[in-house]
Design an enzyme around this catalytic site. Structure first.
Site, PDB file in Angstrom:
ATOM      1  N   GLY A 100       0.804  -1.421   0.018  1.00 48.52           N
ATOM      2  CA  GLY A 100      -0.022  -0.165  -0.175  1.00 48.52           C
ATOM      3  C   GLY A 100       0.754   1.424   0.031  1.00 48.52           C
ATOM      4  O   GLY A 100       2.047   0.990  -0.135  1.00 48.52           O
ATOM      5  N   GLU A 104       4.313   6.276  -7.936  1.00 49.42           N
ATOM      6  CA  GLU A 104       4.457   6.146  -9.320  1.00 49.42           C
ATOM      7  C   GLU A 104       5.345   4.784  -9.632  1.00 49.42           C
ATOM      8  O   GLU A 104       4.900   4.423 -10.799  1.00 49.42           O
ATOM      9  CB  GLU A 104       5.062   7.228  -9.745  1.00 49.42           C
ATOM     10  CG  GLU A 104       4.080   8.531 -10.059  1.00 49.42           C
ATOM     11  CD  GLU A 104       4.544   9.549  -8.933  1.00 49.42           C
ATOM     12  OE1 GLU A 104       4.756   8.907  -7.668  1.00 49.42           O
ATOM     13  OE2 GLU A 104       4.083  10.547  -8.722  1.00 49.42           O
ATOM     14  N   GLN A 108       7.240  -9.849   7.829  1.00 45.00           N
ATOM     15  CA  GLN A 108       8.465  -9.548   7.118  1.00 45.00           C
ATOM     16  C   GLN A 108       9.237  -8.419   7.974  1.00 45.00           C
ATOM     17  O   GLN A 108      10.312  -7.918   7.422  1.00 45.00           O
ATOM     18  CB  GLN A 108       8.389  -9.200   5.713  1.00 45.00           C
ATOM     19  CG  GLN A 108       7.385  -8.022   5.649  1.00 45.00           C
ATOM     20  CD  GLN A 108       7.071  -7.798   4.119  1.00 45.00           C
ATOM     21  OE1 GLN A 108       6.416  -8.708   3.569  1.00 45.00           O
ATOM     22  NE2 GLN A 108       7.743  -6.948   3.365  1.00 45.00           N
ATOM     23  N   ILE A 132      11.661   3.467 -10.702  1.00 46.22           N
ATOM     24  CA  ILE A 132      10.975   4.858 -11.189  1.00 46.22           C
ATOM     25  C   ILE A 132      11.544   5.712  -9.957  1.00 46.22           C
ATOM     26  O   ILE A 132      11.626   5.542  -8.655  1.00 46.22           O
ATOM     27  CB  ILE A 132       9.427   4.748 -10.919  1.00 46.22           C
ATOM     28  CG1 ILE A 132       8.952   3.558 -11.927  1.00 46.22           C
ATOM     29  CG2 ILE A 132       8.672   6.150 -11.378  1.00 46.22           C
ATOM     30  CD1 ILE A 132       9.235   3.706 -13.550  1.00 46.22           C
ATOM     31  N   GLU A 182      12.351  -3.316  -9.534  1.00 48.22           N
ATOM     32  CA  GLU A 182      13.782  -3.585  -9.476  1.00 48.22           C
ATOM     33  C   GLU A 182      14.412  -2.582  -8.314  1.00 48.22           C
ATOM     34  O   GLU A 182      15.595  -3.051  -8.166  1.00 48.22           O
ATOM     35  CB  GLU A 182      14.656  -3.361 -10.930  1.00 48.22           C
ATOM     36  CG  GLU A 182      14.183  -4.518 -11.863  1.00 48.22           C
ATOM     37  CD  GLU A 182      14.732  -3.848 -13.425  1.00 48.22           C
ATOM     38  OE1 GLU A 182      15.447  -2.897 -13.621  1.00 48.22           O
ATOM     39  OE2 GLU A 182      14.390  -4.848 -14.440  1.00 48.22           O
ATOM     40  N   LYS A 183      13.894  -1.956  -7.727  1.00 48.57           N
ATOM     41  CA  LYS A 183      14.409  -1.161  -6.675  1.00 48.57           C
ATOM     42  C   LYS A 183      14.724  -2.098  -5.486  1.00 48.57           C
ATOM     43  O   LYS A 183      15.708  -1.867  -4.825  1.00 48.57           O
ATOM     44  CB  LYS A 183      13.609  -0.190  -6.135  1.00 48.57           C
ATOM     45  CG  LYS A 183      14.209   0.820  -4.922  1.00 48.57           C
ATOM     46  CD  LYS A 183      13.201   2.051  -4.779  1.00 48.57           C
ATOM     47  CE  LYS A 183      12.179   1.517  -3.747  1.00 48.57           C
ATOM     48  NZ  LYS A 183      12.436   0.923  -2.409  1.00 48.57           N
ATOM     49  N   HIS A 216       4.774   1.947  -8.010  1.00 50.21           N
ATOM     50  CA  HIS A 216       3.522   1.046  -8.164  1.00 50.21           C
ATOM     51  C   HIS A 216       2.749   0.934  -9.360  1.00 50.21           C
ATOM     52  O   HIS A 216       2.408   0.051 -10.127  1.00 50.21           O
ATOM     53  CB  HIS A 216       2.519   1.048  -7.036  1.00 50.21           C
ATOM     54  CG  HIS A 216       3.339   0.929  -5.413  1.00 50.21           C
ATOM     55  ND1 HIS A 216       3.689   1.724  -4.692  1.00 50.21           N
ATOM     56  CD2 HIS A 216       3.825  -0.340  -4.968  1.00 50.21           C
ATOM     57  CE1 HIS A 216       4.224   1.253  -3.781  1.00 50.21           C
ATOM     58  NE2 HIS A 216       4.199   0.075  -3.651  1.00 50.21           N
TER      59      HIS A 216
END
Length: 281
Positions: free
Chosen positions: A31, A35, A61, A176, A148-149, A37
């Site tokens: 949540g 941008e 986690q 992004i 990919e972050k 997501h």
């Protein structure tokens, strides 16, 4: 767009879609969507008949001193973004729905979780892999989309899906960034004005490392020294790790002879941020 809270109800919808032979793209999130997501959702929308976004802040986690209780939540804003980009269904279960009883079964991926965030956040990837296994079983998607972050997470999930024979294609999507280079993150919301400015040091340090690699520097320790030196010039920055690893095995490398992942985790004030890039020779 439907918002569904129970496993029973979401499975009824999934069954209907599967009976119609529709492909399902799945974007797992905690949540507070941004941008980054949205880019995953757009990719899923392009490639599938139906798109599901899960919104669930997964307690297993988070470590005991981490930010589970304060992690930002805004379902109204998230729903608006999902509707804007054509999501068909939001699955937003309560913790009691996902974990009605004490959980005894956990999924671990060895080796790939030894370094980076796996080393610094014990139990984190066990929690990630366990909840994703549950979501994959509940939602039965055709494809699942990850940014990919979180490069280590992407590698770990790909290996888990391969090893456990999930019939799911894992799609990685580019980082992004804000206009000034800061990687989009839900945790950016924690930063005050000065911290937000200081956070630019992450991307700046990685750019200096990339310049050195492009100038054919092959010693990983020299590259790390460049990053550390840059980060240490920012008073609000406290280094958690600076790592250079093989992009497939995620094992540390000294001499750069194959594609690598350059990854950093840095505290800006009390906020832990991550960033990375992959370098292919």
């Amino acid at each position: 767009m439907n918002i569904v809270n129970t496993i029973k109800d979401v499975r009824l919808i999934i069954k209907k879609w599967k009976d119609e032979n529709l492909s399902i793209g799945y974007v797992p999130t905690m949540g507070y969507l941004h941008e980054g997501h949205a880019s995953l959702i757009k990719k899923a929308r392009e490639e599938n008949d139906k798109v599901i976004v899960s919104i669930f802040v997964n307690p297993i986690q988070f470590g005991p001193k981490e930010d589970y209780s304060t992690y930002p939540r805004d379902l109204v804003k998230d729903s608006s973004l999902c509707e804007k980009f054509g999501v068909d269904l939001i699955f937003n279960p309560e913790t009691s729905e996902m974990y009605p009883n004490k959980i005894y079964s956990h999924i671990n991926v060895d080796i790939l979780t030894e370094n980076l965030c796996g080393e610094k956040r014990p139990g984190h990837f066990q929690g990630v892999c366990t909840v994703l296994t549950k979501f994959f079983n509940i939602l039965n998607p055709t494809k699942a989309y990850f940014g990919e972050k979180d490069a280590q997470q992407l590698a770990v999930v790909r290996k888990m899906v391969e090893d456990l024979n999930f019939p799911i294609e894992i799609i990685g999507c580019p980082i992004i960034r804000e206009d000034d280079g800061l990687a989009k993150s839900s945790r950016n919301a924690y930063l005050n004005k000065q911290e937000r400015k200081s956070a630019l040091i992450l991307n700046k340090s990685l750019k200096e490392a990339l310049n050195a690699l492009e100038s054919e520097e092959k010693n990983s320790n020299n590259i790390k020294d460049i990053i550390v030196s840059k980060l240490n010039k920012e008073p609000l920055a406290k280094i958690d790790y600076v790592s250079i690893v093989d992009s497939i095995t995620l094992q540390s490398v000294e001499k750069i002879q194959s594609p690598i992942l350059v990854a950093i985790a840095v505290y800006i004030g009390k906020t832990r941020l991550i960033d990375n890039f992959t370098f292919k020779l």
